[in-house]
Design a protein around this motif. Structure first.
Motif, PDB file in Angstrom:
ATOM      1  N   GLN A 263       0.826  -1.225   0.000  1.00 16.61           N
ATOM      2  CA  GLN A 263       0.000   0.000   0.000  1.00 16.61           C
ATOM      3  C   GLN A 263       0.854   1.266   0.000  1.00 16.61           C
ATOM      4  O   GLN A 263       0.600   2.202  -0.766  1.00 16.61           O
ATOM      5  CB  GLN A 263      -0.937  -0.007   1.214  1.00 16.61           C
ATOM      6  CG  GLN A 263      -2.052   1.024   1.068  1.00 16.61           C
ATOM      7  CD  GLN A 263      -2.963   1.073   2.308  1.00 16.61           C
ATOM      8  OE1 GLN A 263      -3.007   0.142   3.085  1.00 16.61           O
ATOM      9  NE2 GLN A 263      -3.672   2.177   2.461  1.00 16.61           N
ATOM     10  N   GLN A 267       1.170   4.240  -2.674  1.00 19.24           N
ATOM     11  CA  GLN A 267       0.931   5.607  -2.172  1.00 19.24           C
ATOM     12  C   GLN A 267       2.036   6.568  -2.630  1.00 19.24           C
ATOM     13  O   GLN A 267       1.764   7.703  -3.017  1.00 19.24           O
ATOM     14  CB  GLN A 267       0.907   5.543  -0.638  1.00 19.24           C
ATOM     15  CG  GLN A 267       0.558   6.831   0.080  1.00 19.24           C
ATOM     16  CD  GLN A 267       0.678   6.632   1.594  1.00 19.24           C
ATOM     17  OE1 GLN A 267       0.047   5.748   2.166  1.00 19.24           O
ATOM     18  NE2 GLN A 267       1.529   7.414   2.230  1.00 19.24           N
ATOM     19  N   SER A 271       1.309   9.833  -4.877  1.00 19.73           N
ATOM     20  CA  SER A 271       1.508  11.157  -4.266  1.00 19.73           C
ATOM     21  C   SER A 271       2.750  11.879  -4.786  1.00 19.73           C
ATOM     22  O   SER A 271       2.868  13.102  -4.668  1.00 19.73           O
ATOM     23  CB  SER A 271       1.644  11.010  -2.744  1.00 19.73           C
ATOM     24  OG  SER A 271       2.861  10.319  -2.427  1.00 19.73           O
TER      25      SER A 271
END
Length: 310
Positions: A263, A267, A271
């Motif tokens: 995860q 991410q 981002s």
């Protein structure tokens, strides 16, 4: 008795790819180190290390009998020192992808090889390949298969550029600006990784035609680009290519990434605060991170302990 220090390493780029002739870039990581030592009151770690050295010596004895033209050792001196309790005193974590066995191999070669190539002589490509070949055979005791790069890095204590299997050279890395916000960092996965099972998965995947195509058209392409970008100080392109590489690894090397990191890996890609990649063979140990803004990355990864390596 305490021998010279041998440092850990970080393979910045090239994990798995160098098996298929991609470029690679390996740098010494002076945060961790090891040395051959003898203590009058050995700890349990020292006793365990000493026993491991006994087994390693049997392996080296066989190696020089089978390939005397490759390397020979002063086994009498080595056996005497082991009988007197010699061990490898190391702060390098094992199974973390930072070269714990590589530093030990370099230390043994440095002290006991009878006709060794020294770091003081002119290190031609042939000499580097010869050293790499010796270290590959020595380190195979620990992993079943070794490129020899980890011990080479530890022995020379220099950044090494891998152009291909038969073309390696010491290199310099661009000086880092103290004002810059970017950084290369390590995250401790909290899991000890084992190299051999991860390499087995990779070798099995290589039997698949689609995987081999992906390796060439994406994984090796972006790895080679990252090495060139890094050495030329082209940070904008470096981060763009590291992002692509991070994506490819998440999509095609999932077994090598501990599940709880899937995860935060994704991410980072979404981002752009950081990009993660494998450190060594993966499966645990350290995860390598690249960021253009260290404070942003620290904030995004506040639940994890970051070690800054560059």
């Amino acid at each position: 008795m305490k021998g010279p220090l041998f440092y850990s390493k970080i393979l910045l780029f090239g994990e798995y790819g160098i098996i298929q002739d991609s470029k690679g870039l390996s740098i010494p990581y002076n945060f961790y180190k090891g040395a051959l030592k003898t203590d009058e009151n050995p700890s349990t770690h020292a006793i365990a290390s000493n026993k491991s050295l006994q087994k390693f010596t049997v392996y080296l004895d066989n190696l020089q009998k089978e390939q005397p033209e490759l390397v020979t050792f002063n086994l009498e001196a080595l056996n005497n020192d082991i009988a007197n309790g010699m061990y490898f005193d190391s702060s390098i974590p094992q199974g973390y992808g930072v070269g714990s066995s590589g530093a030990l191999v370099a230390a043994i070669y440095d002290k006991y090889a009878t006709t060794k190539i020294t770091v003081l002589e002119n290190l031609t490509r042939d000499k580097l390949l010869q050293l790499k070949g010796v270290f590959s055979q020595m380190e195979s005791f620990f992993h079943g298969r070794s490129s020899g790069l980890d011990p080479l890095n530890s022995y020379l204590s220099l950044p090494i550029l891998i152009n291909s299997k038969d073309n390696i050279e010491p290199t310099g890395i661009p000086s880092q600006s103290t004002q810059g916000k970017g950084a290369v960092f390590l995250i401790d996965s909290g899991i000890v990784g084992e190299t051999a099972p991860m390499v087995s998965i990779f070798m099995e995947n290589l039997k698949d035609n689609g995987f081999r195509k992906m390796l060439k058209s994406q994984f090796i392409k972006y790895t080679d680009a990252c090495v060139d970008n890094f050495l030329h100080g082209d940070m904008k392109s470096l981060f763009a290519n590291t992002k692509k590489l991070s994506k490819v690894v998440l999509n095609h090397f999932k077994p090598m990434i501990p599940e709880q990191f899937h995860q935060i890996w994704q991410q980072g890609i979404e981002s752009n605060d950081y990009y993660l990649k494998l450190c060594g063979s993966g499966g645990g140990g350290y995860i390598l991170g690249f960021t253009e803004d260290l404070e942003k990355a620290k904030e995004s990864l506040k639940d994890y302990k970051l070690e800054i390596s560059l």
